[in-house]
Design a protein around this motif. Structure first.
Motif: not given
Length: 618
Positions: A294-305, A309-315, A495-500
């Motif tokens: 998955v790549r593109g200008t909205d990739s982080v926004k898409l995965l965050d939605h 869980n939170v979107v992992p950092k680079v690496g 619960e550990y993987f769910v960031r409410l």
């Protein structure tokens, strides 16, 4: 119905369906049947392979012939259904079913004297595995199917309701993953469909075993680079078209597929592979994983939605769940951000197109500017795991693989023996390990280099049966067993993987908040079960005080504790550690105890405790 294949072709889809000739006979009035005060129950004779029921004052009898004798309507597959075909029937062929008629006459003697007034021979549509395909289709928008119903109208009401609810609510009302149309793909050829339909029709009345394998139509085009190298050394399993080693042979083993409800010929070899990973280092072919870029200008926004869980950092890599609007677990994937805005998503073999469809749907709905590429068939994956995994891989690269330099849940591109790989420090075994993603054509060279480098460390192969035992001891959940569209992540212990508390309003967030507020009615618990030579597999009844109160989701023998382990859903009030329950296996209730999970700590946890000077439990 049987027009589904032709309709699919209109938009370029090849639905894996094939018409089968099915015959049944109807008798005239039989005095003994007419004299019955209540209707005769339906009889299904597995040995004779037929069903028989009352039809007015007579009987209706329908056999399923063996795969050698049954007949497919092949011409409809190549030339399409004849235009105008409606309620017409095929010509009957009683010779084909005569042995079944004779068996039925022995079981139900009044059949001998009965007159046959009607012989019906018509088309029923079969999918390769006899199960229908129900739901939305990946790769096309708003295309829903309810096709491949080998048993006809009996399913109509339930399926109509199920589909209507899904279309209106945006998610399935309950989990029917085994009917997902996206379990098939480009690998499902006409030849495969025909071979499988023959097998499935002939197997209609056989006894189904745990860990069942069916061999018609195999292998498909979906073989990993290692298939030819390993096929004679192991027992292969079928996963979404792929062949994957279940367990490996050594001299003295009883080889081959020997199905049983009890422990069978794989039990001791799996113990050997389990020890291999716990004490030395093992290699497993994980190529069947579903893999997307998955790549593109909205990739982080898409995965965050999409993900809870939170979107992992680079690496970095994490385990993330896609939830439905009602807060059920639609999918579990590992997510790695390889470069800024470029991600690799990995899912189980059976979930590839199921997950891809959900992601694509969200992209369309939200108008996200992203590119999604399915790289499943181009990429091979090898898993290397065990306490000596680092020593072996370090010989093949100049990259520093030490714990300080290449931490747990980190990902990076590197070269192993001059072969480009994306390495992720993660392992479903819970031991020190890496998953190595590479071009499929490099699999043999990479595997050979690893095996060569690991000679001194005593390297060897392991299969998915050992992997399952290892993951259960570590308390790792599996999608499709411990979590699915019938479960929410809180009751599944995720619960550990769910960031409410993350800012993004991910799908299912509001529903989960309400579920949390109301409190849980049931929980996933971790059980030891005192059995003899049988182990839980999942979907067995859990008993307490003479009542069924829950069900297991998966199970295995624990080679470290030397007893059976299982996950199970039970009411919250019966979920405390120490609670005594019973698990029903083969008609007998065995004592079970809720224990603290995990039974065996993961390698990263053990390492962390050692650094703190505590002694970890193995």
């Amino acid at each position: 119905g049987f027009w589904a294949r032709d309709v699919g072709k209109m938009i370029g889809l090849q639905h894996p369906l094939i018409p089968v000739h099915h015959q049944y006979l109807v008798t005239s009035t039989i005095p003994e049947v007419k004299a019955l005060k209540t209707e005769l129950p339906v009889i299904r004779d597995l040995e004779g392979s037929y069903y028989l029921r009352q039809e007015r004052d007579g009987l209706l009898f329908g056999p399923y012939e063996s795969e050698e004798k049954m007949k497919l309507q092949d011409s409809w597959v190549t030339n399409g259904v004849p235009s105008g075909f409606g309620k017409e029937l095929f010509e009957s062929d009683l010779d084909r079913i005569m042995e079944h008629i004779e068996t039925a006459m022995e079981m139900v003697p009044v059949l001998r004297k009965a007159d046959i007034v009607n012989t019906i021979a018509g088309p029923i549509t079969y999918s390769p595995d006899i199960l229908p395909m129900v739901g939305p289709h990946q790769g096309v928008r708003n295309y829903w199917v309810a096709i491949g119903f080998g048993y006809g109208i009996i399913h109509a009401g339930g399926i109509g309701k199920y589909l209507s609810d899904w279309i209106l609510e945006g998610e399935p009302p309950f989990d029917l993953i085994e009917l997902d149309p996206n379990r098939y793909g480009k690998w499902t050829t006409t030849e495969f469909t025909a071979a499988k339909a023959r097998e499935s029709y002939g197997f209609n009345n056989i006894v189904g075993y745990p860990k069942e394998e069916r061999f018609a139509g195999r292998p498909t085009e979906r073989i990993s680079g290692l298939y030819d190298l390993l096929k004679s050394e192991c027992s292969m399993g079928f996963h979404a078209g792929w062949e994957q080693p279940h367990w490996f042979y050594k001299p003295g083993d009883e080889t081959g597929y020997k199905p049983s409800f009890r422990r069978t010929n794989w039990f001791d070899p799996v113990s050997r592979e389990y020890k291999q990973v716990m004490e030395k280092v093992g290699v497993i072919d994980l190529s069947p994983f579903g893999k997307f870029k998955v790549r593109g200008t909205d990739s982080v926004k898409l995965l965050d939605h999409l993900f809870a869980n939170v979107v992992p950092k680079v690496g970095s890599t994490n385990i993330s769940h896609m939830l439905t609007p009602r807060g059920k677990v639609y999918a579990e994937l590992t997510v790695s951000q390889l470069h800024p805005g470029e991600f690799m998503l990995v899912t189980g073999s059976g979930s590839e197109l199921h997950d891809l469809r959900w992601i694509e749907e969200e992209v369309m709905r939200g108008g996200y500017k992203v590119e999604i590429e399915n790289i499943t068939d181009e990429m091979g994956v090898l898993g290397v795991a065990g306490p000596r995994a680092r020593q072996v891989l370090q010989k093949l690269t100049n990259e520093d693989l030490s714990d300080g330099s290449f931490k747990f849940l980190q990902s990076r591109h590197l070269k192993l023996s001059d072969i480009a790989v994306t390495a992720i420090r993660i392992s479903y075994t819970g031991e020190l390990g890496w998953e190595l993603y590479h071009r499929k054509e490099d699999t043999v060279a990479l595997y050979s280099a690893i095996m060569e480098a690991g000679q001194k460390e005593g390297i060897d192969n392991f299969g998915t049966y050992a992997l399952n035992a290892l993951r259960l001891e570590k308390g790792f959940r599996a999608w499709g067993a411990e979590m699915n569209c019938d479960t929410n992540p809180l009751e599944a212990g995720l619960e550990y993987f769910v960031r409410l508390n993350k800012p993004a309003d991910f799908t299912g967030k509001q529903a989960l908040k309400q579920i949390k507020e109301k409190g849980l009615k049931r929980r996933l618990v971790y059980l030891t079960v005192e059995t003899d030579d049988v182990d839980p597999e999942g979907n067995e009844s859990v008993w307490h005080n003479g009542k069924v109160i829950g069900n297991t989701t998966s199970g295995s023998f624990s080679y470290s504790a030397q007893q059976s382990l299982a996950f199970a859903y039970v009411p919250t009030e019966l979920s405390k550690v120490g609670q005594k329950l019973e698990v029903e296996l083969l008609g007998k209730n065995y004592p079970a105890t809720v224990i603290q999970e995990p039974l065996v700590l993961t390698e990263p946890t053990r390492a962390r405790l050692q650094r703190k000077g505590e002694s970890p439990k193995m």
